[in-house]
Design a protein around this motif. Structure first.
Motif, PDB file in Angstrom:
ATOM      1  N   MET A 104       0.831  -1.206   0.000  1.00 51.80           N
ATOM      2  CA  MET A 104       0.000   0.000   0.000  1.00 51.80           C
ATOM      3  C   MET A 104       0.856   1.242   0.000  1.00 51.80           C
ATOM      4  SD  MET A 104      -3.006  -1.042   2.598  1.00 51.80           S
ATOM      5  CE  MET A 104      -4.069   0.303   2.192  1.00 51.80           C
ATOM      6  N   LEU A 105       1.950   1.178   0.759  1.00 51.45           N
ATOM      7  CA  LEU A 105       2.820   2.348   0.828  1.00 51.45           C
ATOM      8  C   LEU A 105       3.409   2.651  -0.555  1.00 51.45           C
ATOM      9  CD1 LEU A 105       4.223   4.564   2.298  1.00 51.45           C
ATOM     10  CD2 LEU A 105       5.916   2.952   3.136  1.00 51.45           C
ATOM     11  N   ARG A 106       3.860   1.607  -1.253  1.00 50.12           N
ATOM     12  CA  ARG A 106       4.406   1.815  -2.607  1.00 50.12           C
ATOM     13  C   ARG A 106       3.331   2.393  -3.523  1.00 50.12           C
ATOM     14  NH1 ARG A 106       7.026  -2.814  -1.170  1.00 50.12           N
ATOM     15  NH2 ARG A 106       5.502  -4.237  -2.070  1.00 50.12           N
ATOM     16  N   PHE A 107       2.119   1.857  -3.382  1.00 49.98           N
ATOM     17  CA  PHE A 107       1.025   2.306  -4.243  1.00 49.98           C
ATOM     18  C   PHE A 107       0.711   3.792  -4.010  1.00 49.98           C
ATOM     19  CE2 PHE A 107      -3.504   3.135  -4.832  1.00 49.98           C
ATOM     20  CZ  PHE A 107      -3.614   2.865  -6.187  1.00 49.98           C
ATOM     21  N   PHE A 108       0.571   4.175  -2.735  1.00 50.88           N
ATOM     22  CA  PHE A 108       0.184   5.564  -2.449  1.00 50.88           C
ATOM     23  C   PHE A 108       1.308   6.537  -2.788  1.00 50.88           C
ATOM     24  CE2 PHE A 108      -3.142   3.767   0.493  1.00 50.88           C
ATOM     25  CZ  PHE A 108      -4.193   4.167  -0.302  1.00 50.88           C
ATOM     26  N   THR A 109       2.566   6.120  -2.572  1.00 56.18           N
ATOM     27  CA  THR A 109       3.676   7.007  -2.916  1.00 56.18           C
ATOM     28  C   THR A 109       3.633   7.295  -4.421  1.00 56.18           C
ATOM     29  OG1 THR A 109       4.920   5.957  -1.146  1.00 56.18           O
ATOM     30  CG2 THR A 109       6.183   7.297  -2.689  1.00 56.18           C
ATOM     31  N   GLY A 110       3.377   6.254  -5.217  1.00 57.66           N
ATOM     32  CA  GLY A 110       3.302   6.425  -6.669  1.00 57.66           C
ATOM     33  C   GLY A 110       2.120   7.297  -7.066  1.00 57.66           C
ATOM     34  N   LEU A 111       0.981   7.064  -6.405  1.00 54.35           N
ATOM     35  CA  LEU A 111      -0.234   7.807  -6.745  1.00 54.35           C
ATOM     36  C   LEU A 111      -0.047   9.302  -6.444  1.00 54.35           C
ATOM     37  CD1 LEU A 111      -3.182   7.373  -7.719  1.00 54.35           C
ATOM     38  CD2 LEU A 111      -3.857   7.156  -5.327  1.00 54.35           C
ATOM     39  N   ILE A 112       0.577   9.590  -5.302  1.00 53.36           N
ATOM     40  CA  ILE A 112       0.789  10.998  -4.929  1.00 53.36           C
ATOM     41  C   ILE A 112       1.757  11.666  -5.916  1.00 53.36           C
ATOM     42  CG2 ILE A 112       1.854  12.461  -3.152  1.00 53.36           C
ATOM     43  CD1 ILE A 112       0.450  10.471  -1.112  1.00 53.36           C
ATOM     44  N   ALA A 113       2.785  10.924  -6.326  1.00 53.71           N
ATOM     45  CA  ALA A 113       3.729  11.485  -7.322  1.00 53.71           C
ATOM     46  C   ALA A 113       2.963  11.812  -8.611  1.00 53.71           C
ATOM     47  CB  ALA A 113       4.851  10.485  -7.577  1.00 53.71           C
ATOM     48  N   ASP A 114       2.052  10.930  -9.002  1.00 56.29           N
ATOM     49  CA  ASP A 114       1.251  11.184 -10.222  1.00 56.29           C
ATOM     50  C   ASP A 114       0.401  12.444 -10.074  1.00 56.29           C
ATOM     51  OD1 ASP A 114       2.279   8.855 -11.196  1.00 56.29           O
ATOM     52  OD2 ASP A 114       0.449   7.657 -10.916  1.00 56.29           O
ATOM     53  N   THR A 153       0.790  10.469   2.562  1.00 56.31           N
ATOM     54  CA  THR A 153       0.608   9.019   2.404  1.00 56.31           C
ATOM     55  C   THR A 153      -0.241   8.467   3.551  1.00 56.31           C
ATOM     56  OG1 THR A 153       2.862   8.856   3.246  1.00 56.31           O
ATOM     57  CG2 THR A 153       2.542   8.245   0.944  1.00 56.31           C
ATOM     58  N   SER A 154      -0.030   8.984   4.752  1.00 51.06           N
ATOM     59  CA  SER A 154      -0.806   8.502   5.907  1.00 51.06           C
ATOM     60  C   SER A 154      -2.276   8.839   5.749  1.00 51.06           C
ATOM     61  CB  SER A 154      -0.313   9.140   7.205  1.00 51.06           C
ATOM     62  OG  SER A 154       1.025   8.821   7.434  1.00 51.06           O
ATOM     63  N   LEU A 155      -2.556  10.023   5.208  1.00 51.23           N
ATOM     64  CA  LEU A 155      -3.946  10.446   5.059  1.00 51.23           C
ATOM     65  C   LEU A 155      -4.636   9.599   3.995  1.00 51.23           C
ATOM     66  CD1 LEU A 155      -5.924  12.464   6.187  1.00 51.23           C
ATOM     67  CD2 LEU A 155      -5.184  14.116   4.499  1.00 51.23           C
ATOM     68  N   ALA A 156      -3.943   9.357   2.898  1.00 50.81           N
ATOM     69  CA  ALA A 156      -4.532   8.520   1.839  1.00 50.81           C
ATOM     70  C   ALA A 156      -4.859   7.137   2.407  1.00 50.81           C
ATOM     71  CB  ALA A 156      -3.572   8.416   0.662  1.00 50.81           C
ATOM     72  N   PHE A 157      -3.931   6.608   3.185  1.00 48.15           N
ATOM     73  CA  PHE A 157      -4.106   5.292   3.808  1.00 48.15           C
ATOM     74  C   PHE A 157      -5.308   5.308   4.755  1.00 48.15           C
ATOM     75  CE2 PHE A 157      -2.890   2.516   7.442  1.00 48.15           C
ATOM     76  CZ  PHE A 157      -2.754   1.318   6.774  1.00 48.15           C
ATOM     77  N   LEU A 158      -5.396   6.360   5.562  1.00 53.12           N
ATOM     78  CA  LEU A 158      -6.507   6.467   6.512  1.00 53.12           C
ATOM     79  C   LEU A 158      -7.837   6.577   5.782  1.00 53.12           C
ATOM     80  CD1 LEU A 158      -7.655   6.873   9.369  1.00 53.12           C
ATOM     81  CD2 LEU A 158      -7.155   9.293   9.161  1.00 53.12           C
ATOM     82  N   LEU A 159      -7.855   7.334   4.689  1.00 54.32           N
ATOM     83  CA  LEU A 159      -9.115   7.515   3.958  1.00 54.32           C
ATOM     84  C   LEU A 159      -9.603   6.191   3.408  1.00 54.32           C
ATOM     85  CD1 LEU A 159      -8.513  10.865   2.066  1.00 54.32           C
ATOM     86  CD2 LEU A 159      -9.680  10.456   4.235  1.00 54.32           C
ATOM     87  N   LEU A 160      -8.671   5.411   2.914  1.00 54.58           N
ATOM     88  CA  LEU A 160      -9.061   4.107   2.380  1.00 54.58           C
ATOM     89  C   LEU A 160      -9.675   3.254   3.484  1.00 54.58           C
ATOM     90  CD1 LEU A 160      -9.165   1.818   0.377  1.00 54.58           C
ATOM     91  CD2 LEU A 160      -6.767   1.389   0.790  1.00 54.58           C
TER      92      LEU A 160
END
Ligand code: HEM
Length: 393
Positions: free
Chosen positions: A174-184, A214-221
């Protein structure tokens, strides 16, 4: 299983204000079950959400998240919490949420098309869960091809069979996914909430750090997906098991469900089947007295939202679903005070749309008589594992 968490809550509520129990993660905790205690404690600054206040030998274990996923609103107290919440709030305001309505209605109708084609369906797997994934994906601007991974992650982390090893693996993914998504989103911002959060600044030109994002994206999910899916399925269960309730939401002969009655139903089911059984664990910064029971500083406190919502000293006939009760919105299902659910307007909107579209499209839908609904055996969440139904195209 269906009434079990409520029966346990009722027993504990009667026998005392706070109970020493074994928490879902295997550690020792105090469970508080009465409305008169849970409501004020949700807002009590003597209860910290920061792990810094957990006693080193108190037994608290938690998720052991890496810092890039742990810098979230539900792990911190004011003033750090205040800063982060101020930055995140505009993205969840009425404007953003209202703008999502057309996309959500279209999505619900698309899922209803699939239900109609199938006839025999599971309203959890075929409707509530995919709708909830879709809403969070819209919110975060997750591309279509990655959406299916969300459900697997949440079940892997929250499901009954979750192991620590399995959890660590998923958290890494998940961390890899969100880091990539935020970069996009940085290079190609969209109209989604994540893009808004990447760009957010407050009056002091403050921004969210990379770990906070990244923490916020994770929390929202997490905060968003599972609770919302469970609320929707519980609402559908309520109308499909109670013909009178169903008629009140969609009177026979009317062209469509009543928006007001649908909203009232969602609110009442949120109380009756609180999707989050427990609030986030809290740690007293000093010894606290709960109805004569002293809970020592640093020990883990679990506030039972589900039990408080069924407390007969607060709600008349609490085990009944009564959408015209006068104190409809006094339930604690979205918390209280500074940590009040930031996604509550969105959760309400999606549940109203899910119920409204379903009843409009399938006024004669029935529970499948050959396959009874099953509730999840989870100690944390209240939701159906399956809701088999027969729908007419
Ligand atoms: C029916 C659905 C939902 C329920 C029952 C629910 C429940 C809750 C509860 C009880 C809290 C407070 C926890 C505490 O004080 O211990 C909370 C906080 C939060 N919720 Fe929700 N939630 C739902 C949907 C959502 C959605 C859709 C989102 C966002 C997409 C969301 C995001 C959050 C966030 C970010 C917080 C932390 C707020 C803060 O600490 O300032 N929730 N939620």
């Amino acid at each position: 299983m269906s009434e079990q968490p409520h029966a346990v809550g009722a027993r504990l509520r009667e026998s005392g204000p706070a109970h020493k129990i074994v928490a879902p993660d295997g550690s020792a905790a105090w469970l508080v079950t009465r409305y008169e205690d849970v409501a004020p404690l949700l807002a009590d600054p003597r209860l910290s959400l920061s792990k810094q206040h957990a006693k080193p030998d108190g037994g608290y274990r938690g998720f052991e998240l890496p810092p890039a996923l742990d810098a979230n609103l539900l792990n911190m107290d004011p003033p750090q919490h205040t800063r982060l919440r101020r930055l995140a709030s505009p993205a969840f305001g009425a404007g953003h949420v209202a703008r999502m309505r057309p996309a959500l209605e279209k999505a619900a109708h698309r899922l209803a098309d699939d239900l109609a084609a199938a006839g025999e369906v599971d309203l959890v797997a075929d409707y509530a869960a995919p709708f909830s994934v879709l809403v969070i994906s819209e919110l975060l601007g997750v591309p279509e091809e990655s959406r299916h991974r969300f459900r697997a992650w949440t079940t892997g982390l929250l499901g009954a069979g979750a192991t620590r090893e399995g959890m660590r693996e998923i958290v890494g993914e998940m961390l890899r996914f969100f880091t990539g998504l935020i970069a996009d989103k940085r290079t190609a911002p969209g109209t989604d909430v994540l893009s808004a959060l990447v760009a957010a600044r407050d009056a002091d030109d403050d921004r969210l750090t990379e770990d906070e994002l990244t923490s916020l994206a994770f929390l929202l999910l997490f905060a968003g997906f599972e609770n919302s899916a469970n609320l929707m399925a519980s609402c559908l269960h309520a109308v499909l098991t109670d013909p009178e309730l169903r008629r009140s939401v969609r009177p026979p002969g009317d062209a469509a469900s009543s928006p007001d009655a649908t909203a009232a139903l969602v609110e009442e089911v949120a109380r009756h089947e609180s999707p989050a059984l427990l609030a986030i664990r809290r740690f007293p910064v000093e010894d606290i007295d709960v109805g004569g029971v002293v809970i020592p500083a640093g020990e883990t406190v679990l506030l039972s939202l589900a039990s408080a919502n069924r407390d007969p000293r607060r709600f008349t006939a609490p085990d009944a679903v009564d959408p015209v009760r006068p104190d409809l919105a006094r339930h604690l299902s979205f918390g209280q005070s500074v940590h009040y659910c930031i996604g509550a307007p969105l959760a309400r909107l999606e549940a109203r749309i899910a119920v409204g579209v379903f009843l409009d499209r399938f006024p004669n839908a029935l529970l499948d008589p050959g396959s009874p609904p099953r509730w999840q055996p989870s100690p944390r969440v209240r939701g159906l594992a399956s809701l088999p139904a027969l729908v007419d195209g």
